[in-house]
Design an enzyme around this catalytic site. Sequence first.
Site: not given
Length: 492
Positions: A77, A155, A179
């Site tokens: 990420k 997210s 998330s």
Amino acid sequence: MTEANALTIAAARDALRKGELSAVDLTMACLTAMDAGDGLNAFVHKTPEIALDQARAADARRGADAPDLNGIPLGIKDLFCTKGVPSQAASNILRGFRPEYESTVTAKLFDAGAVMLGKLNMDEFAMGSSNESSCYGPAVNPWKSDDRELTPGGSSGGSAAAVAADLCLAATGTDTGGSIRQPAAFTGIVGIKPTYGRVSRWGIVAFASSLDQAGPMTKTVRDAAIMLGAMAGHDAKDSTSADLAVPDFEAALTGDIRGKKIGIPREYRMDGMPAAIDKLWADGCAMLKDAGAEIVDISLPHTKYALPTYYVIAPAEASSNLARYDGVRYGHRAKLAQGDGITEMYEKTRAEGFGAEVQRRVMIGTYVLSAGFYDAYYNRARKVRALIKRDFEQAFAAGVDAILTPATPSAAFGLGEMANASPVEMYLNDVFTVTVNLAGLPGIAVPVGLDADGLPLGLQLIGRPWDEAGLLNHAYVLERAAGFVSKPAKWW
């Protein structure tokens, strides 16, 4: 034979150890899939040279005693700092930032032999539930039910999309209010948020420091156990990191939960809950009961205050953490007009660098921390947070071993469909997940079924603090009982 990029971590590990597959071949399969998956916009910074160097090193150390992740290709990420590789938290304000250091999590993964394919899309500074606040544009869910492009959730949307589409074997995510778990549920994969302090936050771009926690996003519960074992552990560089031994999470997957108590919180039965979610929850209860667990009703009375509490505390911490992005030291700096001073430089830089959602949350956070409103909002939210935590403590003290809830209030929705909705409607996507972050507990999302349109739906299990081993075992039982093997039809 299954294509190499579609393997699980456990299957690839075994094939690598037996010499049936090389890390270079496995990495090449993922790099090919990654390039073919550009339409999903999941990978935003590709690192093929680094990946192949790491794969060759993994092949050189290959053997029965090699670490579990040796030669396993992962996506990282964009919130994790990776040395020499762009790490910009999907924000224009960090455009061009290449850290001179490695986050603790990525360093641990690379020490375990993992291969980095590249950096993954996300909501800007992890603020969002649909991956639509990213400076790279939205990631796209590989699942489809019609002509619409669907959100992979947020997210960690790029992480979820990449794993679900077999672009990588697994990915790192972070979870501040859901998330990891919400995008995992939207894409039919497994995502675990560990207990706060189980995984180091050092080198991860901060959103809300008392809520953020990193975790793995994987194809199976076993893979989550393997990857979490490599990510977890004490880190002296993170003052909130717990100095606790890391159990063998994979060994804990016995599949035996006979006599365990599973709590069903009555407050999670929301008005207007879709029938498919309600049925999924009931089916999950039946599966765990059939496995020998006892299903008990519990009450978490302060749940109704969780969303407003979260959306006071998280923006407050964000406004403090994001104050460092000012155009002075690194990242974006606005072009200034003649006569502009440092105040204008701060204002223009932050106005240009931050997107609308980040600006909204920074302003909310600054407001609730201001002198006239600190007690009315922030201090009150901290007190309610303590009550939410106490609700869980009382449930666990009464003998509950894990708590079963829906992971999301719906299946994945279309990109752009919430554009005209109020921010509060988007925030409701976190209604089942934020309590876990506020209480610092471990939570895991497991894919359990499909809705009427053929989109994946997940359930959430919440565990006792530091009992990721027990939580993973409960999730393993649920996963086996559900037998979810569906994959998205390849359209990208």
